[in-house]
Design an enzyme around this catalytic site. Structure first.
Site, PDB file in Angstrom:
ATOM      1  N   CYS A  74      25.167 -22.660 106.430  1.00 13.30           N
ATOM      2  CA  CYS A  74      26.122 -21.558 106.524  1.00 13.30           C
ATOM      3  C   CYS A  74      25.688 -20.667 107.679  1.00 13.30           C
ATOM      4  CB  CYS A  74      26.102 -20.772 105.212  1.00 13.30           C
ATOM      5  SG  CYS A  74      27.122 -19.296 105.205  1.00 13.30           S
ATOM      6  N   CYS A 185      31.619 -21.937 111.818  1.00 11.28           N
ATOM      7  CA  CYS A 185      31.524 -21.743 110.363  1.00 11.28           C
ATOM      8  C   CYS A 185      31.604 -23.134 109.756  1.00 11.28           C
ATOM      9  CB  CYS A 185      32.688 -20.883 109.888  1.00 11.28           C
ATOM     10  SG  CYS A 185      32.939 -20.865 108.099  1.00 11.28           S
TER      11      CYS A 185
END
Ligand code: DGL
Length: 264
Positions: A74, A185
């Site tokens: 992440c 992302c």
């Protein structure tokens, strides 16, 4: 640490499954644990302090499971928590991720690079430092994408709402002349099929899942911790709805898997 201990992989939600897939392809002997903090999605709009607290909780959980390495799959959690985690666990192989500015700057021909990422990633000092280091000769157009992660979490990767939101986010990049777009992302690689329909074919998309898997392999290799035998089936935990993750897992991970509740 033992060679056949598992590897812990963590994301705010299902985005890290795009990284898990790269890890499994490159390291097929490794047993994989995955925590999706879906109960607290999206991290992109949360404070760094909150994300650090969640990341530490997950790190402790993986330690208790005997994980030999920790992958923060992440970008948003990496900018918020990786420095603290490295301090807390100095001897634990830890891999974080960041938007691929360096390869994008090398790939662009128009000299204009777009970055799709969360608000948290784009506002971070770590991202500013990345631009200072690698983007001195190119123009970088950043585009925060609120709402995108929540739609991807539904598991419907071709909904009209998703198309419409995405269209609004790619338009400014295209009108600025970007020929290279960073998917900053881990949720966004799941949009590649949709983006292929919406973008001119000449646009280059860059993400970092494969590079993260290579870095993990390097770290484990250096410590002689690469697994050699047959892996255990991957195991999943979520702080959100267990049944929902179980249902969408075959779409996003291409396999089914045991999903349990990650308390608190
Ligand atoms: N998947 C995460 C990332 O790579 C962010 C998702 C979120 O906003 O929770 O940045």
């Amino acid at each position: 640490m033992v060679k056949d201990a598992p590897i812990g992989v963590f994301d705010s939600g299902v985005g890290g499954l795009s990284v898990l897939d790269e890890i499994q392809q490159l390291l097929p002997h490794e047993s994989l644990l995955y925590v999706a903090d879906c109960g607290h999605i999206p991290y992109g709009e949360k404070t760094p302090a909150f994300i650090r607290e969640r990341s530490r909780l997950v790190a402790e959980f993986f330690r208790a499971q005997g994980a030999k390495a920790f992958v923060i799959a992440c970008n948003t959690a990496t900018v918020a928590a990786v420095a603290d985690l490295r301090q807390d666990y100095p001897d634990w192989p830890l891999v974080g991720m960041e938007p691929a500015v360096k390869p994008a700057a090398a790939a662009t021909r128009s000299g204009v690079v777009g970055v799709l990422a969360t608000t948290g990633t784009l506002q971070s000092a770590k991202f500013a430092a990345l631009l200072d280091r690698f983007a001195t000769d190119v123009r970088v157009i950043t585009q925060p994408c609120p709402g995108l992660v929540e739609l991807i979490e539904t598991g419907d990767l071709d909904s009209p709402a998703l198309r419409q939101l995405l269209q609004g986010y790619i338009e400014p990049l295209l009108s600025a002349g970007c020929d290279t777009i960073i998917l900053g992302c881990t949720h966004y690689p799941f949009l590649k099929p949709l983006l292929a329909q919406m973008l001119p074919p000449s646009i280059i998309l860059i993400d970092t899942g494969a590079a993260v898997a290579r870095q993990l392999k390097r770290l484990l290799g250096e410590r002689e911790l690469l697994a050699l035998g047959d892996p255990e089936p991957a195991q999943f935990w979520t702080s959100g709805d267990v049944y929902h993750l179980r249902n969408i897992l075959p779409t996003l991970w291409k396999h089914s898997g045991v999903v349990r509740s990650f308390g608190s």
